[in-house]
Design an enzyme around this catalytic site. Sequence first.
Site, PDB file in Angstrom:
ATOM      1  N   ASP A 223       0.856  -1.212   0.032  1.00 42.44           N
ATOM      2  CA  ASP A 223      -0.206   0.011  -0.131  1.00 42.44           C
ATOM      3  C   ASP A 223       0.976   1.478   0.407  1.00 42.44           C
ATOM      4  OD1 ASP A 223      -2.311   1.102   0.181  1.00 42.44           O
ATOM      5  OD2 ASP A 223      -2.970   1.502   2.199  1.00 42.44           O
TER       6      ASP A 223
ATOM      7  N   SER B 257     -10.812  -6.999  -4.046  1.00 42.73           N
ATOM      8  CA  SER B 257     -12.467  -7.099  -4.849  1.00 42.73           C
ATOM      9  C   SER B 257     -13.000  -5.455  -4.590  1.00 42.73           C
ATOM     10  CB  SER B 257     -13.073  -8.260  -4.043  1.00 42.73           C
ATOM     11  OG  SER B 257     -12.918  -7.982  -2.737  1.00 42.73           O
TER      12      SER B 257
ATOM     13  N   ASN C 240     -11.109  -2.816  -4.960  1.00 41.65           N
ATOM     14  CA  ASN C 240     -10.537  -1.942  -5.957  1.00 41.65           C
ATOM     15  C   ASN C 240     -11.293  -1.166  -7.140  1.00 41.65           C
ATOM     16  OD1 ASN C 240      -7.525  -2.576  -4.969  1.00 41.65           O
ATOM     17  ND2 ASN C 240      -8.016  -0.990  -4.330  1.00 41.65           N
TER      18      ASN C 240
END
Length: 254
Positions: A25, A71, A73
């Site tokens: 991230d 899922s 994003n």
Amino acid sequence: MAHTSSTQSLPASSTVPRHVAIIMDGNGRWATGRFLPRVAGHGKGVEAVRAVVEACAVRGVEYLTLFAFSSENWRRPADEVSLLMRLFMVALEREVGKMHANGIRLKVVGDLSRFDDKLQQMIDNAERKTAGNTAMTVTVCANYGGRWDVMQAVQKMLAARGAAGQDAAAFSEEELAQHLAMAYAPEPDLFIRTGGEQRISNFLLWQLAYSELYFTDTYWPDFGAEELDKAIASYQQRERRFGRTSAQLLEQAS
Ligand code: IPE
Ligand code: IPE
Ligand code: MG
């Protein structure tokens, strides 16, 4: 082969974690901090993937799992999503040969049905090509969600049992775990999240039950071998008790 849940039996204690799982991230913030478009951060993030795969291989990590696209994003702006897909394809094209030459097995897990045919085909080819490799397994989680994984495992388990075996009381953790997308790997020993957030974001919900968690403020594009060593050093300081007491662990070791 399915692995026994680490919540039930102690995995062999080793200095290097066998399985490292990472939420990569901070790409967007890395870029905006430099007055660059977010996509520049994703491009730089691919370079960090290369460095971390190499560093893990050298250190003897057996399984490296990378969260590339969740899922959730899909909720991002369409141009960012399509660039991420394109980057994924380019990275596959460029890196698979090198991974194969280094004995790395590549797996991609998640609901791949939402990807376009060409990408699905490339993923399939890459997995086939590297299927026999044993030096290290790199798993890329793409359109992956921990809840999706548990749900699809329940569905597969019920389908495998057939109408005759629907007795709810007879289901066991082991039976369900066999159907999880990463049933081929032991549960992660070390979980790393870069980018400063301290949350799981629907990553490996089932498998992280007893993983050691490590959070760093470093953005993913700045993460490399040195940062990995810091995470491993932190891991090596932990006492993994799995519900037992310290005294019990000492007794077992003697
Ligand atoms: C992680 O970086 C990459 C993906 C989720 C694909 P982000 O894009 O989430 O970066 P931040 O969190 O906005 O900085
Ligand atoms: C998690 O990152 C998913 C990946 C790294 C692929 P996000 O940046 O999407 O997570 P949230 O939504 O901020 O929790
Ligand atoms: Mg993010």
